[in-house]
Design a protein around this motif. Sequence first.
Motif, mmCIF file in Angstrom:
data_model
loop_
_atom_site.group_PDB
_atom_site.id
_atom_site.type_symbol
_atom_site.label_atom_id
_atom_site.label_comp_id
_atom_site.label_asym_id
_atom_site.label_seq_id
_atom_site.Cartn_x
_atom_site.Cartn_y
_atom_site.Cartn_z
ATOM 1 N N THR A 1 0.860 -1.188 0.000
ATOM 2 C CA THR A 1 0.000 0.000 0.000
ATOM 3 C C THR A 1 0.892 1.233 0.000
ATOM 4 O O THR A 1 1.748 1.396 0.885
ATOM 5 C CB THR A 1 -0.904 0.024 1.244
ATOM 6 O OG1 THR A 1 -1.708 -1.163 1.263
ATOM 7 C CG2 THR A 1 -1.823 1.246 1.211
ATOM 8 N N VAL A 2 0.735 2.081 -1.002
ATOM 9 C CA VAL A 2 1.522 3.309 -1.138
ATOM 10 C C VAL A 2 0.605 4.503 -0.868
ATOM 11 O O VAL A 2 -0.445 4.647 -1.508
ATOM 12 C CB VAL A 2 2.138 3.421 -2.541
ATOM 13 C CG1 VAL A 2 2.873 4.761 -2.689
ATOM 14 C CG2 VAL A 2 3.090 2.265 -2.804
ATOM 15 N N CYS B 1 4.457 3.401 -7.382
ATOM 16 C CA CYS B 1 4.230 1.979 -7.672
ATOM 17 C C CYS B 1 5.023 1.534 -8.894
ATOM 18 O O CYS B 1 5.555 0.410 -8.925
ATOM 19 C CB CYS B 1 2.743 1.719 -7.898
ATOM 20 S SG CYS B 1 1.723 1.772 -6.412
ATOM 21 N N SER B 2 5.090 2.394 -9.896
ATOM 22 C CA SER B 2 5.823 2.046 -11.111
ATOM 23 C C SER B 2 7.293 1.802 -10.814
ATOM 24 O O SER B 2 7.902 0.840 -11.306
ATOM 25 C CB SER B 2 5.677 3.155 -12.152
ATOM 26 O OG SER B 2 4.325 3.341 -12.513
ATOM 27 N N HIS C 1 7.623 -1.421 -8.861
ATOM 28 C CA HIS C 1 7.425 -2.578 -9.733
ATOM 29 C C HIS C 1 8.708 -2.943 -10.459
ATOM 30 O O HIS C 1 9.118 -4.103 -10.505
ATOM 31 C CB HIS C 1 6.309 -2.258 -10.733
ATOM 32 C CG HIS C 1 5.852 -3.442 -11.530
ATOM 33 N ND1 HIS C 1 4.957 -3.335 -12.569
ATOM 34 C CD2 HIS C 1 6.172 -4.759 -11.462
ATOM 35 C CE1 HIS C 1 4.739 -4.521 -13.088
ATOM 36 N NE2 HIS C 1 5.474 -5.404 -12.440
ATOM 37 N N ILE D 1 -2.482 -3.545 -9.821
ATOM 38 C CA ILE D 1 -2.216 -2.211 -9.298
ATOM 39 C C ILE D 1 -3.524 -1.429 -9.382
ATOM 40 O O ILE D 1 -4.128 -1.346 -10.450
ATOM 41 C CB ILE D 1 -1.104 -1.484 -10.073
ATOM 42 C CG1 ILE D 1 0.218 -2.270 -9.998
ATOM 43 C CG2 ILE D 1 -0.899 -0.076 -9.526
ATOM 44 C CD1 ILE D 1 1.363 -1.619 -10.764
ATOM 45 N N SER E 1 -2.590 0.628 -4.398
ATOM 46 C CA SER E 1 -2.232 -0.682 -3.860
ATOM 47 C C SER E 1 -1.680 -1.565 -4.961
ATOM 48 O O SER E 1 -2.084 -1.461 -6.128
ATOM 49 C CB SER E 1 -3.445 -1.356 -3.210
ATOM 50 O OG SER E 1 -4.448 -1.633 -4.176
ATOM 51 N N MET E 2 -0.760 -2.418 -4.576
ATOM 52 C CA MET E 2 -0.172 -3.400 -5.478
ATOM 53 C C MET E 2 -0.342 -4.777 -4.845
ATOM 54 O O MET E 2 -0.195 -4.934 -3.633
ATOM 55 C CB MET E 2 1.328 -3.135 -5.681
ATOM 56 C CG MET E 2 1.669 -1.739 -6.125
ATOM 57 S SD MET E 2 3.467 -1.430 -6.127
ATOM 58 C CE MET E 2 4.007 -2.512 -7.462
ATOM 59 N N ALA F 1 5.064 3.701 2.271
ATOM 60 C CA ALA F 1 4.601 2.406 1.771
ATOM 61 C C ALA F 1 4.653 1.362 2.877
ATOM 62 O O ALA F 1 5.585 1.350 3.686
ATOM 63 C CB ALA F 1 5.441 1.948 0.585
#
Length: 380
Positions: free
Chosen positions: A189-190, A210-211, A214, A238, A252-253, A287
């Motif tokens: 979770t960011v 997130c990118s 990832h 995502i 979220s991821m 995060a």
Amino acid sequence: MADLPADWIAEAAALRQDLHAHPEVLFDLPRTAGIVASALRDWGCDQVVEGVGHSGVVGVINGTNSGPTIGLRADMDALPMTEATQLPYASQVAGRMHACGHDGHTAMLLLAARKLAHSRDFAGTAVLVFQPAEENGGAGARAMLRDGLIERFGLERIFGLHVMPDLPTGMFATRSAGIMAAADSLRITVTGKGGHAGRPETCIDPLLVCSHIHVALQSILSRNIEPTQAGVVSVTMIQASDNEDTIAPQASMRGTVRTLDEDVRDLIEARLKTMVPAIAQGFGAAAEVAYLRDYPVTWNDPKTTELFAKAVAKVTTTTTDTPPRMISEDFGFYGAAVPASFGFLGMGDGPGLHDPKFDFDDRLLPLGARVWLSVMSGNT
């Protein structure tokens, strides 16, 4: 043992197709479990116990001579997905499908059970384990173990079998040590700062964070793990804003981590928990990482695997050096409790597991049953 009667094989195929048309998922298997239990009773099993591990069924068949107590396991549950086969026996339940062959596994073991109960031409005791909730992290194997499967039925070894489309039809493949990976769930979770997408300078974009996370996750595999070791880190979801003009305050991821070694598993978890918050902090965001250990490695006991391969070689082509696969199975829980071995039965070319066009090949039903009969007649 004498060969399987043709009418039994035809009835097993009809039963398999009926299960395929009426898929049930996870532990909610009243129809499937009921059919299994009824068949085992009709064929004269010495004991039939329902409700093991919530909805599992266990049948017990005693041979004519003394010997070991052997577990033979089949999974019963389907997947929450929509079928696209257009078969006459396609799923009649919206959003549910037997896309992993569990309907065939159940029918194969039932066919073997019918023969074992009829002939009794083996030493020891066959314990037929019809398990719920293998799919979707249900861990039905763990549930059956917690319900006393080993202790209640005195299991000394247990064997498992799964069809595999990318192996030649009828070939049996196994290996000692790890044959399938541990499966863990990754949830990140960011938290940034939301706002208008036209003014990104006023925001802290969690999707941008997130990118970068990832991409950076793949460096764990390429720069922290020995090249001879195996590992997979896959981000599969995502989620952020539901408005194209809005930068969400949070994203979220979710994903999965697959490993064959506990040290590698520990390393990946540790690196994730160090790396992810640090990357987020670099962007002014925060995060949190949740790392959930789901299924263990499916570990094949060497002696049990040797016995398994020797028995199966009597009925079909067998290899004992199949490479490990990064797919997962909750059969690994059994292997942590009792000597266990797992193998694959080839289905040849065609749609893969979890494909909406997948269907079990009914021609494998008698072969799968003969595998189980050979295991028992070999006094494994």
